[in-house]
Design an enzyme around this catalytic site. Structure first.
Site, short mmCIF file in Angstrom:
data_model
loop_
_atom_site.label_atom_id
_atom_site.label_comp_id
_atom_site.label_asym_id
_atom_site.label_seq_id
_atom_site.Cartn_x
_atom_site.Cartn_y
_atom_site.Cartn_z
N GLU A 34 1.54 4.36 4.66
CA GLU A 34 1.84 3.23 3.86
C GLU A 34 2.90 3.62 2.71
O GLU A 34 2.26 4.46 2.02
CB GLU A 34 0.63 2.47 3.29
CG GLU A 34 0.85 1.33 2.58
CD GLU A 34 -0.37 0.79 2.00
OE1 GLU A 34 -1.56 1.15 2.11
OE2 GLU A 34 -0.25 -0.52 1.19
N ARG A 260 -11.70 12.55 7.12
CA ARG A 260 -10.70 12.93 6.18
C ARG A 260 -10.90 14.31 5.56
O ARG A 260 -11.87 14.97 5.72
CB ARG A 260 -11.04 12.06 4.61
CG ARG A 260 -10.08 10.84 4.90
CD ARG A 260 -10.59 10.16 3.45
NE ARG A 260 -9.68 8.75 3.93
CZ ARG A 260 -8.59 8.61 3.47
NH1 ARG A 260 -7.97 9.51 2.68
NH2 ARG A 260 -7.88 7.42 3.77
N LYS A 270 -3.72 8.38 -3.38
CA LYS A 270 -2.53 8.00 -3.90
C LYS A 270 -2.89 7.23 -5.18
O LYS A 270 -2.08 7.34 -6.21
CB LYS A 270 -1.74 7.12 -2.74
CG LYS A 270 -1.07 8.00 -1.84
CD LYS A 270 -0.21 7.10 -0.84
CE LYS A 270 -1.12 6.45 0.03
NZ LYS A 270 -0.47 5.96 1.14
#
Ligand code: ATP
Ligand code: MG
Length: 560
Positions: A34, A260, A270
């Site tokens: 994204e 992850r 982020k």
């Protein structure tokens, strides 16, 4: 890239099996960032996995931007992501793909759902939808708009697209099951009205599809065979599959989740990095203390070292926190092989060689890599005045201090033995400002013909022939292994105030005048350093420390 190939893991086994059984001939994966921030080392894991598998099985991996939320997205993030994936060493087909390229197709799929009575326009507010969604233990409530007719829904959805409604007044929802034990299946929102300029489609659309709706259909439109994502999407998989089952999609990719990557002593999301940038705790997204790809690159990390790290940590379903020391070791090992050795003094102390002739200089040979003679040698200047490291001298030295002290002898790397005869101090402050030493001409190159031994070898730089520079010493950005282990999880309270120390008076050997930004060299005895990628040729050069020679943190831990 063979280092990725060596390890096997559960996703690879699935793919191998799919090829063996003839389910797939060509493997197609994708990396779907994204564009709302820079990529970090966690993304590198996903990139290495997706592109690595495609490469290993001679398939393809698409770089596809998941650009469905214009509120947080920006062209500068798109550009940085493209640069970073390339820099890591990966390639995608002819062009970069964007979910926004499919907006028209996605709209048609939504219409198809409405026509099949699998989606409806809901006119509850966001808050009302949330309230009626229920909880983990209680089922949700049906929306009063759930029974709208197909015709009414089609008309309303068309009007939504045409901009006839205000933002937030209606949404399109899937009609699944408000009592499903999986909250993601309780009539999730598929489209919302949002008037906002999109980086690519600008004002063409005022409705935007949600991630869950977009992602599975984009995968299907691209013929993705294996859609790899992190574990938090496990509960979304039923929705992924439901959506593809309802519409006439070109194929049905398989979503597979993996854990992850988490790294200690840093933050990775982020959103958190954004907070550090916005509040100016750090300089920018490419601050060398950050775990962003751009920050690591500026710090001097190589793509090889990051790929190696991702290969070592492997792929699994189990969450874990990786030690920062492992990442540091990967770059240390890579640079130990590759980096040329040079001499640099970060915190200089002047030494005058009393018995060296005034105004005379001598060019001495120095190896560029002591273990790799094929990397050649260079000339370094020796002269009457040189600099050594302040820390390499002690006035009242204990016996085990094998460096310079009054009356003691040390070797200067590639030069001579010197003995300290006199310490000059500032009259007022008492600070040591200069040493007077004598050299032994018979020890040129570093050995004494009479067989006399010295324990210490110091690095040095000629004071008459050197380059002034600023050196930035970086340390871990956070004091705590888990930066969020503080009151109200405010990780900024754990920031290491010594994570950047600026050494403003460093002196480097002159060969570094030709240093290439980003190319790492070893400053002998000090660590690995590179000229800042943002080097300004009209200003004093800044060198960034990539990593120390040894793992000082591990040593500190051992000592307690
Ligand atoms: P963040 O939480 O840092 O904002 P994100 O998951 O929102 O990350 P995306 O741009 O959506 O970021 O991620 C693109 C891809 O990278 C996704 O497939 C995601 O699962 C993967 N990814 C993100 N963070 C990690 C991580 N720490 N380890 C492994 N893969 C990751
Ligand atoms: Mg995300």
């Amino acid at each position: 890239m063979e280092e990725v190939k060596k390890k096997t893991h559960f996703i690879k086994s699935i793919i191998e099996n799919d090829i063996k059984t003839g389910k797939h001939q060509t493997i197609i994966t994708r990396f779907p960032p994204e564009p709302n921030g820079y990529l970090h080392i966690g993304h590198a894991k996903s990139i290495c996995l997706n592109f690595g598998l495609a490469e290993e099985f001679q398939g393809r991996c698409n770089l596809r931007f998941d650009d469905t939320n214009p509120a947080r997205e920006d062209q500068k993030y798109i550009d940085s992501i493209i640069e970073d994936v390339h820099w890591l060493g990966f390639d995608w087909g002819e062009k970069v793909l964007y979910a926004s390229d499919y907006f028209e197709r996605l709209y048609e799929f939504a219409v198809e759902l409405i026509k099949k009575n699998r989606a409806y326009v809901c006119s509850l507010s966001g808050d009302e939808i949330r309230e009626q969604r229920g909880t983990l233990t209680d089922p949700g409530q049906d929306s009063p708009y759930r029974s709208r007719s197909v015709e009414e829904n089609l008309e309303l959805f068309t009007k939504m697209r045409n901009g006839e409604f205000d933002d937030g007044t209606h949404v399109l929802r899937a009609k699944i099951d408000m009592s499903s034990p999986n909250i993601n299946m309780r009539d999730p929102v598929l489209y919302r009205i949002k008037r906002m300029d999109h980086p690519r489609t600008h004002d063409q659309w005022c409705i935007y599809p949600m991630y869950d709706f977009t992602h599975c259909l984009s995968d299907a439109l691209e013929g993705i065979t294996h859609s790899l994502c992190t574990l938090e999407f496990e509960d979304h998989r039923p929705l992924y599959d439901w959506t593809l089952d309802q519409v006439d999609a070109p194929c049905h990719p398989r979503q597979i989740e993996f854990a992850r990557m988490n790294l200690n002593f840093t933050v990775m999301s982020k959103r958190k990095i954004q907070k550090l940038v916005e509040n100016q705790y750090i300089e920018s997204w490419d601050d060398p203390r950050l775990p962003t790809i751009a920050g690591l690159r500026r710090r001097g990390y190589t793509p090889e070292s990051i790929r190696k790290f991702c290969s070592i940590i492997g792929v699994s379903k189990k969450e874990s926190r990786i030690d920062m020391g492992l990442l540091e070791n990967c770059i240390r090992e890579d640079l130990n092989e590759k980096a040329a050795r040079v001499m640099a003094v970060i915190n200089p102390l002047k030494v005058v060689i009393e018995n060296w002739p005034e105004n005379e200089t001598q060019a001495l040979d120095a190896w560029n890599h002591p273990k790799k003679k094929e990397m050649g040698s260079r000339k370094i200047t020796f002269s009457k005045e040189i600099f050594i490291e302040k820390e390499d001298f002690m006035e009242n030295a204990p016996k085990k201090f094998f460096r310079l002290a009054p009356g003691r002898e040390v070797r200067l790397r590639y030069a001579y033995f010197i003995t300290c005869n006199k310490v000059i101090k500032d009259n007022t402050t008492g600070e040591i400002i200069e040493l007077h030493c004598s050299y032994d001409p018979a020890t040129k190159g570093g050995d004494a013909p009479d067989g006399r031994k010295v324990k210490g070898t110091l690095h040095w730089v000629s004071a008459l022939d050197c380059l002034a520079a600023e050196v930035h010493l970086y340390d871990r950005l956070f004091l705590n292994e888990n930066p969020e282990a503080v009151e109200d999880r405010d990780f900024t309270k754990n920031i290491n105030s010594d994570s950047l120390v600026k050494m403003k008076h460093a002196k480097l050997e002159t060969s570094l005048a030709a240093a290439e930004p980003g190319k790492v060299v070893q400053f002998e005895r000090l660590g690995y350093f590179c000229l800042d990628l943002k080097h300004n040729y009209s200003k004093k050069p800044i060198f960034n420390r990539t990593v120390t020679l040894r793992d000082t943190w591990a040593k500190m831990k051992l000592k307690g």
